[in-house]
Write a protein that holds these residues in place. Structure first.
Motif, PDB file in Angstrom:
ATOM      1  N   HIS A 148      94.036  -1.824 -55.644  1.00 33.98           N
ATOM      2  CA  HIS A 148      94.131  -1.060 -54.388  1.00 33.98           C
ATOM      3  C   HIS A 148      94.628  -1.930 -53.246  1.00 33.98           C
ATOM      4  CE1 HIS A 148      92.991   3.049 -54.912  1.00 33.98           C
ATOM      5  NE2 HIS A 148      91.984   2.722 -55.732  1.00 33.98           N
ATOM      6  N   HIS A 149      94.153  -3.188 -53.225  1.00 30.77           N
ATOM      7  CA  HIS A 149      94.665  -4.096 -52.182  1.00 30.77           C
ATOM      8  C   HIS A 149      96.172  -4.247 -52.304  1.00 30.77           C
ATOM      9  CE1 HIS A 149      91.182  -5.312 -50.005  1.00 30.77           C
ATOM     10  NE2 HIS A 149      90.510  -5.710 -51.090  1.00 30.77           N
ATOM     11  N   LEU A 150      96.631  -4.371 -53.537  1.00 31.61           N
ATOM     12  CA  LEU A 150      98.073  -4.540 -53.777  1.00 31.61           C
ATOM     13  C   LEU A 150      98.835  -3.291 -53.320  1.00 31.61           C
ATOM     14  CD1 LEU A 150     100.458  -6.084 -54.974  1.00 31.61           C
ATOM     15  CD2 LEU A 150      99.878  -5.140 -57.202  1.00 31.61           C
ATOM     16  N   ILE A 151      98.330  -2.110 -53.736  1.00 30.47           N
ATOM     17  CA  ILE A 151      98.998  -0.858 -53.342  1.00 30.47           C
ATOM     18  C   ILE A 151      99.016  -0.745 -51.815  1.00 30.47           C
ATOM     19  CG2 ILE A 151      98.803   1.675 -53.399  1.00 30.47           C
ATOM     20  CD1 ILE A 151      99.663   0.680 -56.054  1.00 30.47           C
ATOM     21  N   ASN A 152      97.876  -1.051 -51.190  1.00 32.65           N
ATOM     22  CA  ASN A 152      97.815  -0.953 -49.733  1.00 32.65           C
ATOM     23  C   ASN A 152      98.806  -1.890 -49.054  1.00 32.65           C
ATOM     24  OD1 ASN A 152      95.865   0.955 -49.907  1.00 32.65           O
ATOM     25  ND2 ASN A 152      94.140  -0.431 -49.540  1.00 32.65           N
ATOM     26  N   ALA A 153      98.885  -3.109 -49.608  1.00 39.23           N
ATOM     27  CA  ALA A 153      99.819  -4.081 -49.026  1.00 39.23           C
ATOM     28  C   ALA A 153     101.258  -3.581 -49.157  1.00 39.23           C
ATOM     29  CB  ALA A 153      99.662  -5.428 -49.723  1.00 39.23           C
ATOM     30  N   LEU A 154     101.584  -3.072 -50.338  1.00 42.74           N
ATOM     31  CA  LEU A 154     102.947  -2.555 -50.538  1.00 42.74           C
ATOM     32  C   LEU A 154     103.221  -1.355 -49.636  1.00 42.74           C
ATOM     33  CD1 LEU A 154     103.221  -2.876 -54.421  1.00 42.74           C
ATOM     34  CD2 LEU A 154     104.656  -4.036 -52.750  1.00 42.74           C
ATOM     35  N   CYS A 155     102.220  -0.486 -49.486  1.00 46.89           N
ATOM     36  CA  CYS A 155     102.407   0.671 -48.598  1.00 46.89           C
ATOM     37  C   CYS A 155     102.649   0.210 -47.161  1.00 46.89           C
ATOM     38  CB  CYS A 155     101.182   1.582 -48.649  1.00 46.89           C
ATOM     39  SG  CYS A 155     101.017   2.479 -50.196  1.00 46.89           S
ATOM     40  N   SER A 156     101.902  -0.799 -46.751  1.00 45.61           N
ATOM     41  CA  SER A 156     102.104  -1.320 -45.386  1.00 45.61           C
ATOM     42  C   SER A 156     103.516  -1.861 -45.220  1.00 45.61           C
ATOM     43  CB  SER A 156     101.108  -2.439 -45.095  1.00 45.61           C
ATOM     44  OG  SER A 156      99.794  -1.944 -45.140  1.00 45.61           O
ATOM     45  N   LEU A 157     103.951  -2.622 -46.219  1.00 46.51           N
ATOM     46  CA  LEU A 157     105.326  -3.169 -46.155  1.00 46.51           C
ATOM     47  C   LEU A 157     106.342  -2.048 -46.098  1.00 46.51           C
ATOM     48  CD1 LEU A 157     105.422  -6.111 -48.728  1.00 46.51           C
ATOM     49  CD2 LEU A 157     104.869  -6.131 -46.318  1.00 46.51           C
ATOM     50  N   SER A 158     106.099  -1.046 -46.920  1.00 46.60           N
ATOM     51  CA  SER A 158     107.034   0.071 -46.961  1.00 46.60           C
ATOM     52  C   SER A 158     107.074   0.791 -45.616  1.00 46.60           C
ATOM     53  CB  SER A 158     106.613   1.040 -48.068  1.00 46.60           C
ATOM     54  OG  SER A 158     107.499   2.105 -48.130  1.00 46.60           O
ATOM     55  N   LEU A 159     105.910   0.928 -45.005  1.00 51.87           N
ATOM     56  CA  LEU A 159     105.875   1.572 -43.689  1.00 51.87           C
ATOM     57  C   LEU A 159     106.707   0.798 -42.671  1.00 51.87           C
ATOM     58  CD1 LEU A 159     102.127   2.633 -43.409  1.00 51.87           C
ATOM     59  CD2 LEU A 159     104.095   4.150 -43.373  1.00 51.87           C
ATOM     60  N   GLU A 160     106.596  -0.528 -42.739  1.00 62.29           N
ATOM     61  CA  GLU A 160     107.396  -1.336 -41.804  1.00 62.29           C
ATOM     62  C   GLU A 160     108.878  -1.174 -42.074  1.00 62.29           C
ATOM     63  OE1 GLU A 160     105.760  -5.190 -42.371  1.00 62.29           O
ATOM     64  OE2 GLU A 160     103.781  -4.441 -41.854  1.00 62.29           O
ATOM     65  N   ALA A 161     109.209  -1.201 -43.365  1.00 63.71           N
ATOM     66  CA  ALA A 161     110.631  -1.020 -43.717  1.00 63.71           C
ATOM     67  C   ALA A 161     111.114   0.342 -43.218  1.00 63.71           C
ATOM     68  CB  ALA A 161     110.795  -1.122 -45.238  1.00 63.71           C
ATOM     69  N   MET A 162     110.228   1.352 -43.327  1.00 65.78           N
ATOM     70  CA  MET A 162     110.601   2.686 -42.835  1.00 65.78           C
ATOM     71  C   MET A 162     110.803   2.660 -41.329  1.00 65.78           C
ATOM     72  SD  MET A 162     107.891   4.843 -45.066  1.00 65.78           S
ATOM     73  CE  MET A 162     107.975   6.357 -44.138  1.00 65.78           C
ATOM     74  N   ASP A 163     109.881   1.992 -40.633  1.00 66.48           N
ATOM     75  CA  ASP A 163     110.017   1.911 -39.171  1.00 66.48           C
ATOM     76  C   ASP A 163     111.341   1.286 -38.778  1.00 66.48           C
ATOM     77  OD1 ASP A 163     107.607   3.059 -38.836  1.00 66.48           O
ATOM     78  OD2 ASP A 163     106.493   1.210 -38.475  1.00 66.48           O
ATOM     79  N   MET A 164     111.693   0.219 -39.506  1.00 65.21           N
ATOM     80  CA  MET A 164     112.941  -0.475 -39.168  1.00 65.21           C
ATOM     81  C   MET A 164     114.160   0.378 -39.476  1.00 65.21           C
ATOM     82  SD  MET A 164     112.393  -4.354 -40.358  1.00 65.21           S
ATOM     83  CE  MET A 164     110.730  -4.899 -40.539  1.00 65.21           C
ATOM     84  N   ALA A 165     114.029   1.215 -40.494  1.00 67.34           N
ATOM     85  CA  ALA A 165     115.198   2.005 -40.905  1.00 67.34           C
ATOM     86  C   ALA A 165     115.381   3.251 -40.064  1.00 67.34           C
ATOM     87  CB  ALA A 165     115.051   2.388 -42.383  1.00 67.34           C
ATOM     88  N   TYR A 166     114.459   3.516 -39.147  1.00 60.42           N
ATOM     89  CA  TYR A 166     114.635   4.691 -38.285  1.00 60.42           C
ATOM     90  C   TYR A 166     115.877   4.524 -37.432  1.00 60.42           C
ATOM     91  CZ  TYR A 166     110.361   7.254 -39.185  1.00 60.42           C
ATOM     92  OH  TYR A 166     109.386   8.019 -39.776  1.00 60.42           O
ATOM     93  N   GLY A 167     116.563   5.617 -37.253  1.00 65.66           N
ATOM     94  CA  GLY A 167     117.661   5.629 -36.295  1.00 65.66           C
ATOM     95  C   GLY A 167     118.947   5.001 -36.778  1.00 65.66           C
ATOM     96  N   ASN A 168     119.024   4.569 -38.019  1.00 62.19           N
ATOM     97  CA  ASN A 168     120.320   4.063 -38.511  1.00 62.19           C
ATOM     98  C   ASN A 168     120.437   4.337 -40.005  1.00 62.19           C
ATOM     99  OD1 ASN A 168     119.463   1.642 -40.181  1.00 62.19           O
ATOM    100  ND2 ASN A 168     118.543   1.092 -38.201  1.00 62.19           N
ATOM    101  N   ASN A 169     121.656   4.264 -40.498  1.00 58.99           N
ATOM    102  CA  ASN A 169     121.888   4.541 -41.914  1.00 58.99           C
ATOM    103  C   ASN A 169     122.260   3.275 -42.681  1.00 58.99           C
ATOM    104  OD1 ASN A 169     121.344   7.317 -42.250  1.00 58.99           O
ATOM    105  ND2 ASN A 169     123.164   7.760 -41.015  1.00 58.99           N
ATOM    106  N   LYS A 170     121.880   2.142 -42.116  1.00 58.18           N
ATOM    107  CA  LYS A 170     122.127   0.882 -42.830  1.00 58.18           C
ATOM    108  C   LYS A 170     121.243   0.825 -44.068  1.00 58.18           C
ATOM    109  CE  LYS A 170     124.800  -1.297 -39.725  1.00 58.18           C
ATOM    110  NZ  LYS A 170     126.063  -1.906 -40.067  1.00 58.18           N
ATOM    111  N   GLU A 171     121.567  -0.128 -44.910  1.00 58.65           N
ATOM    112  CA  GLU A 171     120.778  -0.331 -46.129  1.00 58.65           C
ATOM    113  C   GLU A 171     119.341  -0.696 -45.751  1.00 58.65           C
ATOM    114  OE1 GLU A 171     120.328  -1.084 -50.364  1.00 58.65           O
ATOM    115  OE2 GLU A 171     121.858  -0.067 -49.206  1.00 58.65           O
ATOM    116  N   PRO A 172     118.344   0.121 -46.134  1.00 57.99           N
ATOM    117  CA  PRO A 172     116.962  -0.234 -45.805  1.00 57.99           C
ATOM    118  C   PRO A 172     116.371  -1.193 -46.846  1.00 57.99           C
ATOM    119  CG  PRO A 172     117.022   1.885 -46.897  1.00 57.99           C
ATOM    120  CD  PRO A 172     118.445   1.383 -46.859  1.00 57.99           C
TER     121      PRO A 172
END
Length: 1684
Positions: free
Chosen positions: A766-790
């Motif tokens: 669960h710690h691993l899944i949570n960590a990956l989800c957090s990373l994914s959320l950040e990647a999602m935040d960064m990918a907002y507003g553009n169509n560059k490679e996320p």
């Protein structure tokens, strides 16, 4: 002083005194004799003293009052020269200490007078200072007066005086306290040393103080009073005082003489009771003030932050905290809280600068900080002072970056936003920083374009202030850029250094002691955990106390420190500063680790992680993690808004690697700098060496690694492994050799980490899944507003983790799929695609995985696996929904037969497609639905069938693609067929399921809810289907409405027999009437705007070119459908309890439709009315409107003549119920119910008919172009309904109803027609035919009269009313009816068929002549039948007929139509021929009395009409018309005069007069001479004369009345003859030889013949008869005329 006691000094003093006195004497010689005398006596006195005493100075002191007196008098002259001389002399005396206390008092009084006169102010000050510093003789009031004098001189208008006085006051105050200290020193051996005063000591009386101490006490007390703007107790005579000066004096006393306050209770009392409240009070403007708010309205400058006062207050506070903390614990808490508030961003910059200087003074004293922590932070209800100080510093530093100081010229940022990594130019005012101009690199912080230089302000560990020392400034000083930041930076460094060195020192001591007292080594985290020896118990207690203090200090300060240090680390461009910051962070991290404080440890590790990455990354990375960490712990930042600000500024370090950014800013590349490398090195060191301490911080490390992976160009491949690869869109990664060697290591570590996740325990997973989800959320935040490679690192790893852990998928399914669903909602298409791919792959893998137990036995798991598929429906992105639907298709094709309980979820996915989601998506979803309907209906649970109906219905409502909507209606028809075919099976299964649910509900004690409860489940299924079709019947698109309507009524018609009888109640009320309500609502509110085209090139017919017209078609279709169901299913509906209510509602709908302003709807409503009454009539061609009606009435089929009670005519029916039922179901025998048995229903129908009629024919109040007037076909259909309706209500039909009917018939006939429609409705002028409406009206009356004829006696009273109605119609011939205020053109005036030339907006009244004439014929006909009826006689019908006919007869040639008056004459003759005998019969009753005058007037108006014959009347026509007149006279002679004895005398007289008038030739003046012969109405005149003659002689006189009429006739005849003869004789005399007109000659001949005849008859007549008939007088007159 020894210099002043030497003989030479004494000698010189005496000489000077004498010379001074002589000079004074000389100066005052003229102007001031008394002074001169005093001076001279003074000289003598001095000489005497010098001569008599060896101790000259002592003698002078004793006699000083007298010696000084001349000088005092000299000062009293106020002459400048004299005054200066005297003051110099007095100072000389004082410097030699030869002034006694009394003299000193006199001197001070004299100085006071001079001061009040503003004389020699500087000399005065000098004098006072000399007086007070050279000796101690001045005490009490004299001392206070001297001090007041100095104060007052401080407030003069002369700057030099002011400044001198200020210096003097300071010196004097110091002198007063120095005297006290000296006094204490002198008495030290005598008095016992006093202990330090405690905070709550009682004040001792002032009287116990020694003299100097008392002076000092009084002075200090009054200084407090003056600063507080209160009157002083001791310094009497003060007129003015400034707080700045008072505060400086207070501060100097507190700073220079702390022992005075600590050793004397009286003074410490003053400190607590006066100084502290005063300081708090004076701080209030600074607390309340907010920069930017208006403060100019304050009455005094003290009400707003005033730099001099504020700065001095802070100096006082610094002294109080530093010197008297132990004495003023509570007060210091307040001061520290105020200090913290002064750092707020809304305070002025200078206030913040001096406040931060004050705080720096505290930060270099760690033991003092520890005391704060113990005294405040660790107390339960106290302010957390230490924490607030640190947080305030953090907020302060942040505010300097986020809100650059405004209003100071030195703050202009001239360096600009230098993001290139090059050198930063110094501000233009860099000279003040000690840099001699030119462009050079300064140590500085730079953050988001805010450039702040680092100034060297102090050496490490000391706190030297700049602005706290600016005592000479009145206005706030200009703060150099970077100054406040530099002070705050040093505060932080000194704070960390002090705390950590102190705690670690104490911690080290504890650990050493523990090791020496215990054999077992203690854990560094819990040094007191295993202490067992009794000898160590004291040490343990001490350590527990210490540990509590250490933890509290760290917990209090770490949040603020972290926020500030992280920000400064990012902003630093100076290597030394960076080193200091990192050192501080690492020190704190190490300290937290040793103390076992997890939260703060994680936070500092986070800061190092941030530092490891390029600045652009720091904007998004780790924020989620840090925020989560903080919010989950009890350590929140209270009282201050300290935010974890993420760095964003550019670095100015050496670049060692260049990579593509994983960030919002897409330009160019990002660089790993030497600063990043240094931080990274620290981070790696932590990860390797302190793994046990890391704990949850692995999440942070993993996040940092993800970003490093991105920068270094490693991308996840389909297997999840990392491989070097760069997207085409960016430049290549530039790496140094050192970095290149690390790539394989990173790749291998990451790959092993995720592959081995299957061996982790559940918590770690669960710690691993949570960590990956957090990373994914950040990647999602960064990918907002553009169509560059996320960054797809986390998503790919989540998929990989899920696939390798499928055996225990339940424990991680929810967090895993929950996050992937969030990814699916991301605006970046690439990221969404990966999210959807991962999610659908996991779902399909989960469904195909060989679970234990298998899915078929684990329905909960199956639903769990399918649930995310349903959740995807809430996502709006079409590409995600396409993936979802493709997944559904694949599941249907591979798992369709085994879905079982998963069907609702799968169907829900199809049904969730919304209208606005594009054609392709809707089409794909519809394909899935078609597959389900064609292949899977038998395999799914019957409980899901309702969902299928709902989904199919929802596709019908989609307006993207019309074909799909229409096809979905077809699917609903197919579903209904499936229900029909599998009815028994479905019903059984549904009943079984219902029973199970009912049982479950009862167990839970809840009510079972489902739609259309309590109908049986199978019926509910049908009702849901009907309800869906009903929704589609009100779709905005006409084609869908039409198709759905036809399907709905066909379905109810075809399969309705399957329903339980009770369910029909729901069908009627919840489906059909609900639909009618909605259609009616939509139709009445539909838009009337014209629709140009139907999309594309489709043209719209003008009958459907508005929404209103299109809705009209729907209304027509719906109403017809409901009426048809009522008609065909009456045998089912009538047994229902509330059929009569339903009947009323249906009639109401028919009524509202019939009264709608749309001809099509209103006409169709009447057709539906006819249908429910089981009446259908064919539409005649002449009735058809221009637009074909929407509902074509089928050609009627005449079923066998079905008769019911009171029903004598066959019903015409369009369809047989039996035939319909036989077509679909042979299980029920055909039952035919052809009439409504309940009379109430018929009367309800009659009332509706009446309301429709009265409302529709009522003229509007106002008329305009848009006024709605009912059409002729509508009115015709309305009237045509009545005859059949009447057959059923005739038994109760009374006069009131007849009146109602009459009103409607009259109004209907009065309605005009539009000139547009008139060519289709009206016959051409030449045709005399009735319109359908007129025919229908007459038919209605005909039916009524026939019914009366054969009806009971009591019905015959209705005859007169029918006559009245018909006669009203007859009047239309001459006076067409008016329709309200509407102006109409009359057809009769529009000759030559010009009707089509009228303006379109005009209305045309119908040609009422044929109608009126037909009505007249009916009247005559009816009268012939009913003349003798009692009601007809009583109600004077004959009189009314005559009265009505009088109008056209009197108009005659003026009638609109010639035929009218001719018909009127013939009708009159017919009616009279029947009516006169009746009248004679009832002569005695008087019922006809009023008729005779009316008849006489009618004859008169007709025979002698005022209307002129038309010019174009032919001779033949004229003669024919004359013959009609003759007929009337003949009627008189045959039917009236012979029965004179039954007729009123007045009437006979009128008739005789009329005959007399008619016997005279009348002519038209318009005739030509040639026509005059013929046009004299000779025949008529002759007839009149003959009639007169005829009744003049009647040999058969049987009654007195007959004799009376003969006498009257003879009188009239003779009078007439006499007139003719007289006129002839007159005319002949006048004409001379000219012949008279032919007609006159003819007339005289006729008269003579008549006379001849009269004479003959006289001969034959008996003499008595003649006598009785002709009065003698008449004879005489007559024969006299003849003789003449």
């Amino acid at each position: 002083m020894s210099g002043t006691n030497s003989p030479e000094a004494v000698k010189k003093l005496l000489e000077n005194m004498q010379s001074d006195l002589r000079a004074l004497s000389l100066e005052c010689k003229k102007k001031f004799p008394p002074v001169k005398e005093a001076a001279e006596s003074g000289i003598i006195k001095v000489k005497t003293i010098a001569a008599r005493n060896t101790e000259i100075l002592a003698a002078l002191k004793e006699n000083s009052s007298e010696v000084v007196q001349p000088f005092l008098m000299g000062c009293g002259t106020k002459e400048p020269k004299i005054t200066q001389l005297c003051l110099a002399a007095i100072q000389r005396l004082m410097s030699h200490e030869v002034v006694s206390e009394t003299a000193a008092g006199n001197i001070i009084n004299m100085l006071w007078q001079l001061m009040e006169n503003s004389l020699e102010e500087l000399k005065l000050l000098q004098t006072v200072l000399v007086l007070l510093t050279t000796n101690t003789v001045v005490h009490d009031e004299a001392l206070s007066k001297a001090i007041v004098l100095c104060f007052r001189l401080h407030f003069t208008k002369d700057n030099i005086t002011n400044n001198t006085a200020a210096a003097t006051v300071r010196q004097v105050v110091t002198v007063v306290f120095e005297r006290m200290v000296a006094e204490d020193e002198r008495h030290r051996d005598i008095i016992e040393q006093p202990v330090l005063v405690q905070a709550n000591s009682n004040r001792r009386s002032v009287s116990t103080l020694k003299p100097c101490a008392k002076d000092a006490y009084m002075l200090f007390q009054d200084l407090c009073q003056l600063v507080n703007a209160d009157a002083p107790y001791w310094l009497v005579g003060m007129t003015e005082m400034t707080r700045t000066f008072g505060l400086e004096l207070l501060e100097s006393v507190l700073n220079d003489f702390p022992q005075v306050f600590l050793q004397h209770q009286e003074f410490s009392f003053l400190l607590k009771e006066r100084v502290c409240p005063l300081v708090i009070k004076l701080f209030s403007p600074n607390i309340k003030f907010r920069q930017g708010s208006s403060s100019s309205s304050s009455p005094a400058p003290v009400e707003k932050p005033y730099f001099p006062i504020c700065m001095r207050l802070l100096r006082v506070v610094s002294v109080l905290i530093k010197q008297f903390y132990s004495l003023l614990v509570t007060e210091c808490e307040i001061f520290l809280s105020l200090l913290v508030k002064f750092l707020d961003a809304d305070k002025p910059q200078w206030l913040r600068a001096v406040a931060v200087e004050s705080i720096h003074r505290l930060c270099v004293q760690p033991q003092l900080l520890r005391s704060f922590c113990q005294s405040y932070d660790m107390k339960q209800h106290s302010t957390k002072v230490f924490r607030d100080i640190v947080n305030a510093l953090g907020s302060f530093i942040q505010s300097l970056f986020l809100v650059p100081p405004t209003g100071n010229p030195a703050t202009t940022n001239q360096a600009g936003n230098n993001n290139s990594g090059g050198t930063v130019s110094a501000p233009a005012n860099s000279g003040m920083l000690g840099i001699g101009g030119g462009v050079t690199l300064l140590p500085a912080f730079e953050y988001r374009g805010t450039w702040i230089p680092i100034l060297t302000i102090t050496v490490q560990g000391s706190a030297k202030a700049t602005y706290l020392e600016m005592l000479d400034k009145v206005e706030p000083p200009t703060i150099p850029e970077g100054y406040a930041m530099s002070v705050a930076f040093h505060c932080l460094l000194d704070l960390v250094r002090g705390i950590t060195s102190m705690i670690e020192g104490e911690l080290g001591e504890v650990e050493i002691e523990c090791q020496t007292t215990t054999e077992a080594a203690s854990s560094p985290k819990q040094p007191s955990e295993e202490q067992e020896l009794q000898s160590a118990s004291d040490q343990m207690d001490k350590e527990i106390v210490n540990r509590a203090v250490w933890e509290e200090m760290v917990n209090a300060c770490w949040c603020g420190l972290l926020a500030a240090l992280s920000l400064l680390l990012d902003a630093s461009t100076d290597e030394a500063a960076t080193e200091n910051i990192l050192k501080a962070e690492l020190t704190m991290a190490a300290l937290c680790g040793r103390l076992g404080l997890v939260t703060s440890r994680d936070a500092f590790i986070t800061a190092i992680c941030k530092g490891s990455l390029p600045p652009h990354y720091a904007l998004t990375i780790l924020n989620t993690t840090t925020a989560a960490t903080l919010s989950n712990k009890s350590y929140s930042i209270q009282g201050q808004s300290v935010m974890m600000i993420s760095p964003s500024s550019e670095s100015h370090q050496q670049v060692v690697a260049v990579g593509q950014p994983l960030a919002v800013q897409p330009q160019g590349t990002v660089m790993l700098t030497s600063k990043n490398i240094q931080c990274m090195r620290t981070l790696l060191n932590l990860a390797h060496c302190h793994g046990a301490v890391l704990g949850t911080s692995w999440q942070l490390v993993l996040a940092t690694l993800q970003h490093l992976v991105w920068i270094l160009g490693l991308k996840p491949s389909s297997g999840g492994a990392l491989k070097p690869g760069r997207a085409v869109e960016g430049p290549s990664t530039v790496l140094t050799t050192a970095v290149m060697t690390d790539l394989p290591v990173i790749s291998n570590i990451l790959s092993r980490l995720f592959e081995s996740s299957q061996y982790l325990d559940d918590v770690s997973l669960h710690h691993l899944i949570n960590a990956l989800c957090s990373l994914s959320l950040e990647a999602m935040d960064m990918a907002y507003g553009n169509n560059k490679e996320p960054s797809l690192f986390a998503v790919a790893k989540l998929l990989e983790t899920g696939l390798v852990n499928m055996h225990r998928i339940e424990i991680l399914w929810r967090p895993l799929t929950g996050h992937l669903l969030e990814v699916c909602q991301h605006p970046n298409s690439r990221m969404r695609e990966w999210g959807a791919e991962a999610l659908t792959s996991l779902i399909k893998a989960g469904l195909t995985f060989n679970h234990d137990p298998p899915l078929s036995q684990n329905q909960r798991l199956q639903l769990l696996l399918l649930n995310p598929l349903k959740e995807m429906s809430s996502i709006n992105h079409p590409d995600i929904r396409l993936k979802q639907l493709e997944c559904v298709l694949q599941i249907l094709q591979s798992q369709g037969d085994s879905l079982g309980p998963g069907w609702p979820l799968v169907l829900g996915v199809m049904g969730a497609i919304r209208n606005d989601q594009g054609e392709s998506l809707i089409r794909t979803a519809f394909q899935c639905l078609q597959l389900v309907v064609t292949d899977f209906l038998p395999t799914m649970p019957c409980t899901c069938l309702q969902i299928v109906v709902d989904v199919a219905g929802s596709f019908g409502l989609h307006n993207q693609e019309l074909n799909i909507s229409l096809t979905s209606i077809g699917l609903l028809w197919n579903i209904s067929d499936y229900f029909f075919q599998r009815g028994e099976t479905i019903e059984k299964e549904l009943n079984k399921e219902e029973a199970a649910q009912q049982k479950q509900a009862e167990e839970k004690g809840v009510v079972l809810h489902r739609p259309f409860h309590p109908a049986p489940p199978f019926d509910c299924l049908w009702l849901c289907l009907y309800a869906k079709l009903g929704e589609l019947c009100v779709d905005p698109r006409p084609a869908v409405r039409k198709s759905a309507g036809q399907t709905l009524f066909s379905t109810i018609g075809a399969h309705g027999t399957l329903l339980q009888h009770s369910t029909w109640h729901t069908v009627i009320w919840k489906v059909l009437f609900h639909l009618l309500d909605r259609v009616r609502q939509s139709s009445t509110t539909a838009d009337k705007e014209k629709i140009e085209s139907g999309g594309g090139n489709i043209l719209i017919h003008h009958s459907r070119d508005t929404a209103e017209k299109q809705w009209a078609e729907t209304w027509v279709l719906t109403l017809a459908g409901v009426a048809r169901i009522f008609n065909t299913r009456r045998y089912l509906l009538q047994p229902l309890g509330d059929f009569s209510r339903a009947w009323d509602v249906l009639l109401d709908h028919i009524q509202s439709a019939a009264l709608s302003k749309n001809n099509e709807v209103s006409l169709a409503a009447l057709k539906s009315f006819q249908e429910i009454l089981q009446i259908v009539s064919p539409v005649r061609d002449s009735d058809k409107p221009e637009t074909p009606p929407a509902v074509n009435v089928p050609v009627p089929v005449l079923l066998g003549s079905i008769s019911g009670p009171g029903l004598s005519r066959p019903f015409v029916r369009t369809d047989s119920i039996g035939e319909r039922l036989g077509r679909y179901s042979s299980c029920e025998p055909p039952i035919v119910t052809d009439e409504l048995e309940d009379l109430n229903l018929w009367w309800a129908a009659w009332n509706t008919w009446y309301r429709i009629g009265s409302e529709s024919t009522k003229p509007p109040i106002t008329f305009d172009k848009l006024t709605f007037i009912p059409s002729q076909p509508f009115l015709t259909a309305l009237i045509q309904i009545f005859p059949a309706l009447y057959q059923h209500i005739k038994t109760g039909f009374n006069m009131d109803d007849l009146e109602k009917l009459g009103v409607i018939l009259h109004s209907a006939v009065s309605v005009p027609i539009s000139s547009d429609a008139s060519p289709f409705i009206l016959p051409s002028y030449t045709e005399a035919v009735l319109t359908s409406l007129q025919e229908a009206v007459l038919t209605a009356l005909d039916v009524l009269q026939k019914a009366i004829c054969v009806g009971p006696e009591n019905m015959q009273i209705m005859y007169p009313a029918i006559f009245d109605q018909l006669l009203a119609f007859v009047e239309f011939s001459c006076k067409p009816p008016q329709y309200g205020q509407l102006e109409t053109k009359h057809i009769a005036n529009a000759k030559y068929n010009q009707i089509q030339l009228f303006a379109p907006a005009e209305w045309v009244a119908l040609n009422y002549v044929p109608f009126a004439e037909r009505s007249l014929e009916v009247v005559v006909d009816l009268y012939q039948k009913t003349a003798c009826h009692k009601a007809v006689v009583n109600e004077k019908v004959l009189q009314n007929i005559i009265k009505t006919l009088r109008v056209p007869l009197s108009l005659k040639y003026s009638c609109p139509s010639e035929s009218t008056w001719k018909l009127a004459v013939s009708s009159l003759l017919k009616v009279l021929s029947i009516g006169l005998p009746v009248a004679r019969q009832h002569a005695s009753s008087g019922k006809f009395d009023s008729m005779w005058p009316e008849l006489a007037n009618t004859f008169e108006d007709f025979l002698f009409t005022k209307s002129i014959p038309p010019d174009n009347l032919s001779i033949q026509e004229f003669q024919r018309n004359e013959s009609i007149d003759v007929e009337v006279v003949q009627l008189i002679s045959t039917e009236i005069l012979p029965y004179a004895n039954f007729i009123p005398k007045e009437f006979v007289g009128q008739i005789m007069t009329m005959l007399n008038k008619g016997s005279i030739h009348s002519q038209s003046s318009s005739f030509t001479e040639a026509e005059i012969d013929i046009r004299l109405r000779e025949e008529f005149s002759k007839m009149c004369f003959e009639t007169l003659l005829q009744f003049s002689f009647s040999n058969k006189v049987t009654t007195p009345q007959e004799g009376y009429i003969s006498r009257m006739a003879l009188s009239v005849l003779l009078k007439r003859s006499q007139d003719v003869l007289h006129r002839y004789i007159e005319d002949e005399r006048l004409s001379g030889k000219c012949p008279l007109p032919r007609q006159q000659v003819t007339e005289i001949i006729f008269v003579l013949k008549a006379v001849s005849t009269l004479i003959d008859s006289l001969k034959k007549t008996q003499p008595e008869n003649v006598k009785s008939k002709v009065p003698t007088k008449i004879y005489g007159e007559f024969f006299k005329s003849i003789l003449i």
